[in-house]
Design a protein around this motif. Structure first.
Motif, PDB file in Angstrom:
ATOM      1  N   ILE A  88      -1.565 -21.355  -6.937  1.00  0.00           N
ATOM      2  CA  ILE A  88      -1.708 -19.939  -7.293  1.00  0.00           C
ATOM      3  C   ILE A  88      -2.842 -19.289  -6.506  1.00  0.00           C
ATOM      4  CG2 ILE A  88      -2.324 -18.365  -9.182  1.00  0.00           C
ATOM      5  CD1 ILE A  88      -0.756 -20.204 -11.052  1.00  0.00           C
ATOM      6  N   SER A  89      -3.941 -20.009  -6.325  1.00  0.00           N
ATOM      7  CA  SER A  89      -5.061 -19.468  -5.541  1.00  0.00           C
ATOM      8  C   SER A  89      -4.638 -19.187  -4.103  1.00  0.00           C
ATOM      9  CB  SER A  89      -6.241 -20.449  -5.548  1.00  0.00           C
ATOM     10  OG  SER A  89      -6.783 -20.571  -6.839  1.00  0.00           O
ATOM     11  N   LYS A  90      -3.848 -20.080  -3.539  1.00  0.00           N
ATOM     12  CA  LYS A  90      -3.383 -19.874  -2.168  1.00  0.00           C
ATOM     13  C   LYS A  90      -2.469 -18.659  -2.088  1.00  0.00           C
ATOM     14  CE  LYS A  90      -1.409 -22.405   1.766  1.00  0.00           C
ATOM     15  NZ  LYS A  90      -0.908 -23.727   2.229  1.00  0.00           N
ATOM     16  N   LEU A  91      -1.638 -18.482  -3.092  1.00  0.00           N
ATOM     17  CA  LEU A  91      -0.783 -17.295  -3.147  1.00  0.00           C
ATOM     18  C   LEU A  91      -1.621 -16.018  -3.170  1.00  0.00           C
ATOM     19  CD1 LEU A  91       1.972 -18.166  -5.785  1.00  0.00           C
ATOM     20  CD2 LEU A  91       2.361 -17.644  -3.381  1.00  0.00           C
ATOM     21  N   LYS A  92      -2.651 -16.030  -4.016  1.00  0.00           N
ATOM     22  CA  LYS A  92      -3.451 -14.821  -4.214  1.00  0.00           C
ATOM     23  C   LYS A  92      -4.275 -14.448  -2.985  1.00  0.00           C
ATOM     24  CE  LYS A  92      -4.104 -15.055  -9.255  1.00  0.00           C
ATOM     25  NZ  LYS A  92      -5.127 -15.203 -10.329  1.00  0.00           N
ATOM     26  N   THR A  93      -4.608 -15.424  -2.170  1.00  0.00           N
ATOM     27  CA  THR A  93      -5.499 -15.148  -1.050  1.00  0.00           C
ATOM     28  C   THR A  93      -4.755 -14.918   0.270  1.00  0.00           C
ATOM     29  OG1 THR A  93      -5.773 -17.542  -0.727  1.00  0.00           O
ATOM     30  CG2 THR A  93      -7.439 -16.396  -2.046  1.00  0.00           C
ATOM     31  N   TYR A  94      -3.442 -15.071   0.260  1.00  0.00           N
ATOM     32  CA  TYR A  94      -2.669 -14.846   1.477  1.00  0.00           C
ATOM     33  C   TYR A  94      -2.280 -13.374   1.571  1.00  0.00           C
ATOM     34  CZ  TYR A  94       0.891 -15.545   5.086  1.00  0.00           C
ATOM     35  OH  TYR A  94       1.634 -15.489   6.252  1.00  0.00           O
ATOM     36  N   HIS A  95      -2.224 -12.819   2.779  1.00  0.00           N
ATOM     37  CA  HIS A  95      -2.012 -11.380   2.946  1.00  0.00           C
ATOM     38  C   HIS A  95      -0.546 -10.979   3.077  1.00  0.00           C
ATOM     39  CE1 HIS A  95      -2.247 -13.189   6.911  1.00  0.00           C
ATOM     40  NE2 HIS A  95      -1.701 -12.121   7.450  1.00  0.00           N
ATOM     41  N   PHE A  96       0.381 -11.901   3.230  1.00  0.00           N
ATOM     42  CA  PHE A  96       1.813 -11.664   3.252  1.00  0.00           C
ATOM     43  C   PHE A  96       2.247 -10.542   4.203  1.00  0.00           C
ATOM     44  CE2 PHE A  96       1.383 -13.884  -0.807  1.00  0.00           C
ATOM     45  CZ  PHE A  96       2.375 -14.844  -0.659  1.00  0.00           C
ATOM     46  N   PRO A  97       2.074 -10.745   5.501  1.00  0.00           N
ATOM     47  CA  PRO A  97       2.543  -9.724   6.445  1.00  0.00           C
ATOM     48  C   PRO A  97       4.052  -9.534   6.388  1.00  0.00           C
ATOM     49  CG  PRO A  97       1.918 -11.747   7.595  1.00  0.00           C
ATOM     50  CD  PRO A  97       1.434 -11.887   6.191  1.00  0.00           C
ATOM     51  N   GLY A  98       4.777 -10.571   5.939  1.00  0.00           N
ATOM     52  CA  GLY A  98       6.228 -10.454   5.820  1.00  0.00           C
ATOM     53  C   GLY A  98       6.692  -9.972   4.462  1.00  0.00           C
ATOM     54  N   ASN A  99       5.720  -9.625   3.597  1.00  0.00           N
ATOM     55  CA  ASN A  99       5.998  -9.057   2.281  1.00  0.00           C
ATOM     56  C   ASN A  99       6.839  -9.987   1.404  1.00  0.00           C
ATOM     57  OD1 ASN A  99       4.607  -6.407   2.332  1.00  0.00           O
ATOM     58  ND2 ASN A  99       5.835  -6.171   4.180  1.00  0.00           N
ATOM     59  N   VAL A 100       7.638  -9.418   0.493  1.00  0.00           N
ATOM     60  CA  VAL A 100       8.350 -10.225  -0.496  1.00  0.00           C
ATOM     61  C   VAL A 100       9.350 -11.166   0.173  1.00  0.00           C
ATOM     62  CG1 VAL A 100       9.790 -10.159  -2.568  1.00  0.00           C
ATOM     63  CG2 VAL A 100       8.061  -8.397  -2.195  1.00  0.00           C
ATOM     64  N   ARG A 101       9.922 -10.727   1.286  1.00  0.00           N
ATOM     65  CA  ARG A 101      10.869 -11.583   1.990  1.00  0.00           C
ATOM     66  C   ARG A 101      10.195 -12.879   2.431  1.00  0.00           C
ATOM     67  NH1 ARG A 101      12.632  -8.256   6.183  1.00  0.00           N
ATOM     68  NH2 ARG A 101      14.151  -7.373   4.762  1.00  0.00           N
ATOM     69  N   GLU A 102       8.967 -12.778   2.939  1.00  0.00           N
ATOM     70  CA  GLU A 102       8.231 -13.970   3.353  1.00  0.00           C
ATOM     71  C   GLU A 102       7.911 -14.848   2.150  1.00  0.00           C
ATOM     72  OE1 GLU A 102       4.143 -15.302   5.726  1.00  0.00           O
ATOM     73  OE2 GLU A 102       4.452 -13.205   5.176  1.00  0.00           O
ATOM     74  N   LEU A 103       7.511 -14.223   1.048  1.00  0.00           N
ATOM     75  CA  LEU A 103       7.211 -14.976  -0.172  1.00  0.00           C
ATOM     76  C   LEU A 103       8.439 -15.742  -0.645  1.00  0.00           C
ATOM     77  CD1 LEU A 103       5.427 -15.658  -2.661  1.00  0.00           C
ATOM     78  CD2 LEU A 103       6.254 -13.532  -3.691  1.00  0.00           C
ATOM     79  N   GLN A 104       9.582 -15.081  -0.636  1.00  0.00           N
ATOM     80  CA  GLN A 104      10.812 -15.728  -1.092  1.00  0.00           C
ATOM     81  C   GLN A 104      11.118 -16.975  -0.282  1.00  0.00           C
ATOM     82  OE1 GLN A 104      14.319 -13.312  -0.726  1.00  0.00           O
ATOM     83  NE2 GLN A 104      15.680 -14.993  -1.241  1.00  0.00           N
ATOM     84  N   TYR A 105      11.078 -16.847   1.036  1.00  0.00           N
ATOM     85  CA  TYR A 105      11.426 -17.977   1.888  1.00  0.00           C
ATOM     86  C   TYR A 105      10.392 -19.101   1.768  1.00  0.00           C
ATOM     87  CZ  TYR A 105      14.839 -14.779   3.931  1.00  0.00           C
ATOM     88  OH  TYR A 105      15.880 -13.911   4.107  1.00  0.00           O
ATOM     89  N   ALA A 106       9.112 -18.749   1.623  1.00  0.00           N
ATOM     90  CA  ALA A 106       8.078 -19.774   1.477  1.00  0.00           C
ATOM     91  C   ALA A 106       8.268 -20.569   0.194  1.00  0.00           C
ATOM     92  CB  ALA A 106       6.697 -19.119   1.493  1.00  0.00           C
ATOM     93  N   LEU A 107       8.659 -19.874  -0.875  1.00  0.00           N
ATOM     94  CA  LEU A 107       8.826 -20.560  -2.153  1.00  0.00           C
ATOM     95  C   LEU A 107      10.110 -21.380  -2.182  1.00  0.00           C
ATOM     96  CD1 LEU A 107       7.443 -17.823  -4.520  1.00  0.00           C
ATOM     97  CD2 LEU A 107       6.397 -19.987  -3.911  1.00  0.00           C
ATOM     98  N   GLU A 108      11.144 -20.904  -1.525  1.00  0.00           N
ATOM     99  CA  GLU A 108      12.361 -21.713  -1.452  1.00  0.00           C
ATOM    100  C   GLU A 108      12.062 -23.018  -0.707  1.00  0.00           C
ATOM    101  OE1 GLU A 108      17.085 -21.443  -0.230  1.00  0.00           O
ATOM    102  OE2 GLU A 108      15.693 -19.922   0.520  1.00  0.00           O
TER     103      GLU A 108
END
Length: 463
Positions: free
Chosen positions: A366-386
């Motif tokens: 969770i800490s790593k999630l909170k500190t990442y800036h996600f330039p790819g937005n939700v799409r990047e988050l989705q693929y990273a979690l899959e």
């Protein structure tokens, strides 16, 4: 926001609403309770059964239930059929928002009408049909869908959108206001923020929801394809035109036409589009007679409004035509706690898909999630979690399981605008944790502080 292919969206949402439901069943017949538990356990999140109606209020006080299924008669009381009415009133006195399905062996319509008037959500007669019972629960969950102006969570609405941050509440409120109108909408936002799902949400909450929703990526259309794709053509209009074909404007008749990447079309294409919007009619290639059109127009672009207003690249008169109301979709990094909310939902979805249910997100993850800036937005988050769900071998997801795509990584040397001491410290902590891949121990060592001290600062800055 959550992203799925549109053809999969509604099946997933129906599944998610049932899958996240908590059901309480009250009946003094053990066989009934067993049958209910067997029927519901594979469809809903939790089923609690209870023989004694005197335990109802205690159970409701300790737990949150989406639906209560309540028998109308109990052996300990007089068998008049009114016991269920009594307990229905008690439940409603405790919590008026709890939905109750009354179930009885007596097919008495007067009793049914009375129970509905007293606040029951539905009424079923024993022996019930399983399909009818599941549909009754589903109908209740549909009605319980959060109002579009409020916080949306994984028990979500007809479009796959999740968020509870203040900035997303503003977006939801704007959708609620504009959806019932026929106003043309311009949706602005970075790639991967979910502009297409905002468009779909507007359509789904409009008076045109039962008519077509047609999406066109106009930015990908060449000059030669632009008119034929949007306006259609007649047989023989050009080489290869072997039959008449409707354009997207005609296909969307009565519904919504969503033009994505509108900021990328040429000035010549803009002029053609403006003419159609002004006249409310299209003339297919090779035709002589114009065809009237009735569509609701929604456009989207990742180009900023100030850049869009540059007449060297985009016509201002077209901006005014497509932009009765604009909706700005925020980047994921600006949505605060939505990152964790979205992550938990994605993990649940992909854990189910890949048969790894029960996965837990640990603190480092969770800490790593909170500190990442996600330039790819939700799409990047989705693929990273899959990817994290696929690759993990354990029951707990840790920071090492979370790998972000190198496609989105951008090194910057921009100096921070805010030189306030706390702001500098916060930014330094973020950079060091990101550099170390979310590893708190390594980050604390590099910063020259203890792990405990780093956790205190993370809490201080709400990271």
């Amino acid at each position: 926001m959550i992203f799925f292919d549109q053809e999969d969206t509604f099946g997933i949402i129906v599944w998610m609403r049932l899958k996240n439901a908590n059901i309480l069943v009250i009946d003094d017949d053990t066989d009934v309770l067993t049958a209910m538990r067997l029927l519901l356990k594979s469809s809903v999140k939790q089923v609690v059964t209870e023989k004694n109606p005197n335990q109802i209020l205690s159970l409701l006080g300790r737990h949150s239930f989406d639906v209560v299924i309540l028998d109308m008669n109990f052996n300990g009381l007089i068998n008049t059929g009114n016991e269920g009415i009594y307990w229905l009133k008690k439940i409603k006195e405790l919590n008026a928002k709890v939905d109750v399905i009354l179930i009885t062996a007596y097919g008495d319509m007067d009793l049914a009408i009375r129970s509905l008037k007293d606040g029951a959500s539905d009424f079923l007669v024993k022996p019930w049909k399983n399909e009818r019972l599941l549909q009754a629960i589903q109908d209740i969950l549909d009605k319980k869908r959060p109002d579009i102006s409020k916080k949306w969570n994984p028990n979500i609405d007809g479009t796959t959108m999740v968020g509870e941050s203040t900035i997303m509440e503003d977006v939801f409120l704007k959708i609620k206001k504009v959806a019932p109108t026929d106003a043309n909408i311009l949706i602005l936002g970075e790639n991967g923020t979910g502009k297409d799902l905002i468009a779909r949400a507007i359509h789904d909450h409009s008076l045109r929801k039962n008519k077509p929703f047609v999406k066109v990526d106009v930015g990908a259309l060449t000059e030669s394809l632009f008119e034929s794709e949007l306006f259609g053509y007649k047989k023989g209009a050009f080489t290869g035109a072997r039959e008449d074909r409707q354009g997207r404007f005609e296909v969307a008749e009565g519904g919504t036409l969503f033009l994505d990447e509108i900021g990328n079309i040429s000035l010549q294409q803009q002029a053609r589009l403006l003419t159609v919007l002004q006249n409310r009619q299209v003339t297919p290639l090779g035709a002589n007679q114009p065809i009237p059109i009735d569509i609701r127009l929604i456009c989207a672009t990742n180009v900023g409004i100030s850049s869009l207003a540059d007449e060297r690249t985009f016509r201002k008169d077209l901006i005014y035509r497509i932009n009765t109301v604009e909706i700005m979709v925020p980047a994921l990094k600006d949505r605060g706690g939505d990152v964790v909310l979205l992550a938990k939902h994605f993990v649940e979805v992909y854990a189910e898909k890949y048969m790894k249910s029960g996965l837990i997100l640990n603190d480092d993850f969770i800490s790593k999630l909170k500190t990442y800036h996600f330039p790819g937005n939700v799409r990047e988050l989705q693929y990273a979690l899959e990817r994290a769900v696929i690759m993990t071998d354990g029951a707990t997801l840790s920071a090492t399981d979370l790998v972000f795509s190198p496609i989105e990584r951008k090194e910057t040397t921009v100096e921070p605008k805010n030189l306030n001491l706390e702001a500098v410290e916060k930014n330094t902590i973020l950079k060091v944790i990101e550099k170390n891949g979310g590893n708190i121990s390594k980050s604390a060592k590099e910063l020259g502080i203890t792990r405990t001290a780093l956790y205190r600062r993370l809490n201080k800055y709400d990271l």
